[in-house]
Scaffold this motif. Structure first.
Motif, PDB file in Angstrom:
ATOM      1  N   HIS A 241       0.787  -1.235   0.000  1.00 33.28           N
ATOM      2  CA  HIS A 241       0.000   0.000   0.000  1.00 33.28           C
ATOM      3  C   HIS A 241       0.819   1.285   0.000  1.00 33.28           C
ATOM      4  O   HIS A 241       0.245   2.370  -0.065  1.00 33.28           O
ATOM      5  CB  HIS A 241      -0.952   0.015   1.205  1.00 33.28           C
ATOM      6  N   GLY A 242       2.127   1.181   0.131  1.00 32.46           N
ATOM      7  CA  GLY A 242       2.941   2.390   0.205  1.00 32.46           C
ATOM      8  C   GLY A 242       2.923   2.965   1.602  1.00 32.46           C
ATOM      9  O   GLY A 242       2.414   2.348   2.544  1.00 32.46           O
ATOM     10  N   PRO A 243       3.479   4.166   1.783  1.00 34.32           N
ATOM     11  CA  PRO A 243       3.563   4.761   3.117  1.00 34.32           C
ATOM     12  C   PRO A 243       2.199   4.878   3.796  1.00 34.32           C
ATOM     13  O   PRO A 243       1.200   5.211   3.151  1.00 34.32           O
ATOM     14  CB  PRO A 243       4.148   6.151   2.838  1.00 34.32           C
ATOM     15  N   MET A 244       2.189   4.569   5.097  1.00 39.39           N
ATOM     16  CA  MET A 244       0.974   4.616   5.903  1.00 39.39           C
ATOM     17  C   MET A 244       1.330   5.131   7.290  1.00 39.39           C
ATOM     18  O   MET A 244       2.475   5.030   7.724  1.00 39.39           O
ATOM     19  CB  MET A 244       0.359   3.211   6.050  1.00 39.39           C
ATOM     20  N   THR A 245       0.325   5.614   7.992  1.00 36.75           N
ATOM     21  CA  THR A 245       0.510   5.980   9.394  1.00 36.75           C
ATOM     22  C   THR A 245       0.330   4.723  10.254  1.00 36.75           C
ATOM     23  O   THR A 245      -0.254   3.728   9.806  1.00 36.75           O
ATOM     24  CB  THR A 245      -0.507   7.038   9.847  1.00 36.75           C
ATOM     25  N   VAL A 246       0.805   4.803  11.471  1.00 37.41           N
ATOM     26  CA  VAL A 246       0.613   3.686  12.404  1.00 37.41           C
ATOM     27  C   VAL A 246      -0.881   3.408  12.618  1.00 37.41           C
ATOM     28  O   VAL A 246      -1.301   2.254  12.552  1.00 37.41           O
ATOM     29  CB  VAL A 246       1.372   3.939  13.723  1.00 37.41           C
ATOM     30  N   PRO A 247      -1.725   4.433  12.865  1.00 38.31           N
ATOM     31  CA  PRO A 247      -3.153   4.143  13.020  1.00 38.31           C
ATOM     32  C   PRO A 247      -3.776   3.486  11.776  1.00 38.31           C
ATOM     33  O   PRO A 247      -4.608   2.587  11.904  1.00 38.31           O
ATOM     34  CB  PRO A 247      -3.771   5.521  13.286  1.00 38.31           C
ATOM     35  N   GLN A 248      -3.361   3.902  10.593  1.00 38.58           N
ATOM     36  CA  GLN A 248      -3.880   3.267   9.370  1.00 38.58           C
ATOM     37  C   GLN A 248      -3.504   1.796   9.329  1.00 38.58           C
ATOM     38  O   GLN A 248      -4.317   0.948   8.964  1.00 38.58           O
ATOM     39  CB  GLN A 248      -3.336   3.980   8.122  1.00 38.58           C
ATOM     40  N   MET A 249      -2.268   1.479   9.698  1.00 38.96           N
ATOM     41  CA  MET A 249      -1.831   0.081   9.700  1.00 38.96           C
ATOM     42  C   MET A 249      -2.615  -0.723  10.732  1.00 38.96           C
ATOM     43  O   MET A 249      -2.990  -1.868  10.471  1.00 38.96           O
ATOM     44  CB  MET A 249      -0.335  -0.013   9.969  1.00 38.96           C
ATOM     45  N   GLY A 250      -2.864  -0.132  11.890  1.00 41.29           N
ATOM     46  CA  GLY A 250      -3.644  -0.824  12.917  1.00 41.29           C
ATOM     47  C   GLY A 250      -5.040  -1.152  12.433  1.00 41.29           C
ATOM     48  O   GLY A 250      -5.532  -2.266  12.612  1.00 41.29           O
ATOM     49  N   ARG A 251      -5.690  -0.179  11.789  1.00 45.12           N
ATOM     50  CA  ARG A 251      -7.046  -0.421  11.263  1.00 45.12           C
ATOM     51  C   ARG A 251      -7.014  -1.473  10.164  1.00 45.12           C
ATOM     52  O   ARG A 251      -7.876  -2.348  10.116  1.00 45.12           O
ATOM     53  CB  ARG A 251      -7.650   0.881  10.749  1.00 45.12           C
ATOM     54  N   ALA A 252      -6.023  -1.408   9.292  1.00 47.81           N
ATOM     55  CA  ALA A 252      -5.940  -2.365   8.185  1.00 47.81           C
ATOM     56  C   ALA A 252      -5.753  -3.793   8.679  1.00 47.81           C
ATOM     57  O   ALA A 252      -6.223  -4.741   8.050  1.00 47.81           O
ATOM     58  CB  ALA A 252      -4.797  -1.981   7.244  1.00 47.81           C
ATOM     59  N   GLN A 253      -5.085  -3.950   9.810  1.00 45.30           N
ATOM     60  CA  GLN A 253      -4.813  -5.281  10.355  1.00 45.30           C
ATOM     61  C   GLN A 253      -5.746  -5.657  11.492  1.00 45.30           C
ATOM     62  O   GLN A 253      -5.658  -6.750  12.033  1.00 45.30           O
ATOM     63  CB  GLN A 253      -3.369  -5.364  10.854  1.00 45.30           C
ATOM     64  N   ALA A 254      -6.619  -4.745  11.871  1.00 45.55           N
ATOM     65  CA  ALA A 254      -7.549  -4.961  12.982  1.00 45.55           C
ATOM     66  C   ALA A 254      -6.800  -5.331  14.265  1.00 45.55           C
ATOM     67  O   ALA A 254      -7.175  -6.250  14.988  1.00 45.55           O
ATOM     68  CB  ALA A 254      -8.597  -6.012  12.632  1.00 45.55           C
ATOM     69  N   ILE A 255      -5.705  -4.598  14.518  1.00 43.61           N
ATOM     70  CA  ILE A 255      -4.946  -4.783  15.756  1.00 43.61           C
ATOM     71  C   ILE A 255      -4.673  -3.406  16.363  1.00 43.61           C
ATOM     72  O   ILE A 255      -4.855  -2.388  15.711  1.00 43.61           O
ATOM     73  CB  ILE A 255      -3.630  -5.561  15.531  1.00 43.61           C
ATOM     74  N   SER A 256      -4.227  -3.397  17.588  1.00 47.65           N
ATOM     75  CA  SER A 256      -4.063  -2.128  18.295  1.00 47.65           C
ATOM     76  C   SER A 256      -2.942  -1.285  17.699  1.00 47.65           C
ATOM     77  O   SER A 256      -1.929  -1.802  17.218  1.00 47.65           O
ATOM     78  CB  SER A 256      -3.791  -2.375  19.778  1.00 47.65           C
ATOM     79  N   ARG A 257      -3.136   0.013  17.791  1.00 46.70           N
ATOM     80  CA  ARG A 257      -2.119   0.953  17.341  1.00 46.70           C
ATOM     81  C   ARG A 257      -0.832   0.757  18.140  1.00 46.70           C
ATOM     82  O   ARG A 257       0.274   0.859  17.614  1.00 46.70           O
ATOM     83  CB  ARG A 257      -2.643   2.386  17.511  1.00 46.70           C
ATOM     84  N   GLN A 258      -0.966   0.437  19.418  1.00 44.71           N
ATOM     85  CA  GLN A 258       0.203   0.249  20.272  1.00 44.71           C
ATOM     86  C   GLN A 258       1.068  -0.920  19.786  1.00 44.71           C
ATOM     87  O   GLN A 258       2.294  -0.827  19.765  1.00 44.71           O
ATOM     88  CB  GLN A 258      -0.225   0.029  21.730  1.00 44.71           C
TER      89      GLN A 258
ATOM     90  N   VAL B  15       1.140  -2.157  16.705  1.00 40.90           N
ATOM     91  CA  VAL B  15       1.745  -1.754  15.428  1.00 40.90           C
ATOM     92  C   VAL B  15       2.931  -0.839  15.701  1.00 40.90           C
ATOM     93  O   VAL B  15       3.986  -0.986  15.067  1.00 40.90           O
ATOM     94  CB  VAL B  15       0.715  -1.063  14.508  1.00 40.90           C
ATOM     95  N   GLN B  16       2.793   0.090  16.646  1.00 41.72           N
ATOM     96  CA  GLN B  16       3.893   1.003  16.961  1.00 41.72           C
ATOM     97  C   GLN B  16       5.125   0.235  17.419  1.00 41.72           C
ATOM     98  O   GLN B  16       6.248   0.552  17.030  1.00 41.72           O
ATOM     99  CB  GLN B  16       3.470   2.021  18.021  1.00 41.72           C
ATOM    100  N   ARG B  17       4.932  -0.788  18.250  1.00 37.11           N
ATOM    101  CA  ARG B  17       6.076  -1.602  18.695  1.00 37.11           C
ATOM    102  C   ARG B  17       6.741  -2.297  17.512  1.00 37.11           C
ATOM    103  O   ARG B  17       7.973  -2.363  17.431  1.00 37.11           O
ATOM    104  CB  ARG B  17       5.630  -2.627  19.740  1.00 37.11           C
ATOM    105  N   MET B  18       5.931  -2.811  16.570  1.00 40.72           N
ATOM    106  CA  MET B  18       6.492  -3.491  15.396  1.00 40.72           C
ATOM    107  C   MET B  18       7.226  -2.500  14.492  1.00 40.72           C
ATOM    108  O   MET B  18       8.290  -2.803  13.949  1.00 40.72           O
ATOM    109  CB  MET B  18       5.391  -4.209  14.605  1.00 40.72           C
ATOM    110  N   VAL B  19       6.661  -1.293  14.343  1.00 35.71           N
ATOM    111  CA  VAL B  19       7.305  -0.247  13.550  1.00 35.71           C
ATOM    112  C   VAL B  19       8.627   0.155  14.205  1.00 35.71           C
ATOM    113  O   VAL B  19       9.649   0.316  13.528  1.00 35.71           O
ATOM    114  CB  VAL B  19       6.368   0.969  13.362  1.00 35.71           C
ATOM    115  N   ASN B  20       8.625   0.305  15.537  1.00 32.43           N
ATOM    116  CA  ASN B  20       9.857   0.659  16.247  1.00 32.43           C
ATOM    117  C   ASN B  20      10.932  -0.400  16.036  1.00 32.43           C
ATOM    118  O   ASN B  20      12.105  -0.083  15.822  1.00 32.43           O
ATOM    119  CB  ASN B  20       9.587   0.844  17.739  1.00 32.43           C
ATOM    120  N   ASP B  21      10.535  -1.674  16.101  1.00 32.44           N
ATOM    121  CA  ASP B  21      11.470  -2.772  15.876  1.00 32.44           C
ATOM    122  C   ASP B  21      12.019  -2.717  14.448  1.00 32.44           C
ATOM    123  O   ASP B  21      13.226  -2.820  14.228  1.00 32.44           O
ATOM    124  CB  ASP B  21      10.766  -4.112  16.138  1.00 32.44           C
TER     125      ASP B  21
END
Length: 123
Positions: free
Chosen positions: A24-41, A43-49
């Motif tokens: 999908h190209g660049p996305m925000t953390v909240p967008q990724m959370g909604r797309a995967q139906a998982i918490s923003r928190q 997703v943020q940990r996975m993005v940080n990793d």
């Protein structure tokens, strides 16, 4: 996917983030959370990793000053391309003489199962 972690060194969560950005190209953390139906928190940990490993980077978001866009780096693109290629190779080995009708039925059942979660708000 879990078996590939030793080869690529990616957790399933980081792999999911990389796959989303690859598709999908660049996305925000909240967008990724909604797309995967998982918490923003989570997703943020996975993005940080992923960022700590040089696989993704934050860039300014013209639509929202406080929510950066996350995008793949060249290293991240290479990593997810390698993972997907390996997974496709493994999946091609699936036997069982599946018919087109079998695959269609599976897709229909999975689609119905996903409908059960349409109402879930992950925010």
């Amino acid at each position: 996917m879990e078996q590939g972690e030793a080869v690529e060194g990616l957790s399933v969560g980081v792999r999911a983030v990389l796959d989303l950005l690859h598709k999908h190209g660049p996305m925000t953390v909240p967008q990724m959370g909604r797309a995967q139906a998982i918490s923003r928190q989570f997703v943020q940990r996975m993005v940080n990793d992923a960022a700590a490993r040089g696989l993704v980077e934050s860039i300014p978001n013209p639509a929202h000053q406080r929510s950066s866009l996350i995008r793949l780096t060249a290293q991240g693109r290479a990593a997810i391309t390698a993972v997907v290629a390996r997974e496709h190779t493994v999946l091609r080995e699936v036997g069982g003489e599946l018919t087109d009708a079998d695959v269609r039925a599976c897709v229909r059942v999975l689609g119905e199962m996903l409908k059960l979660f349409d109402h879930v708000d992950v925010n």
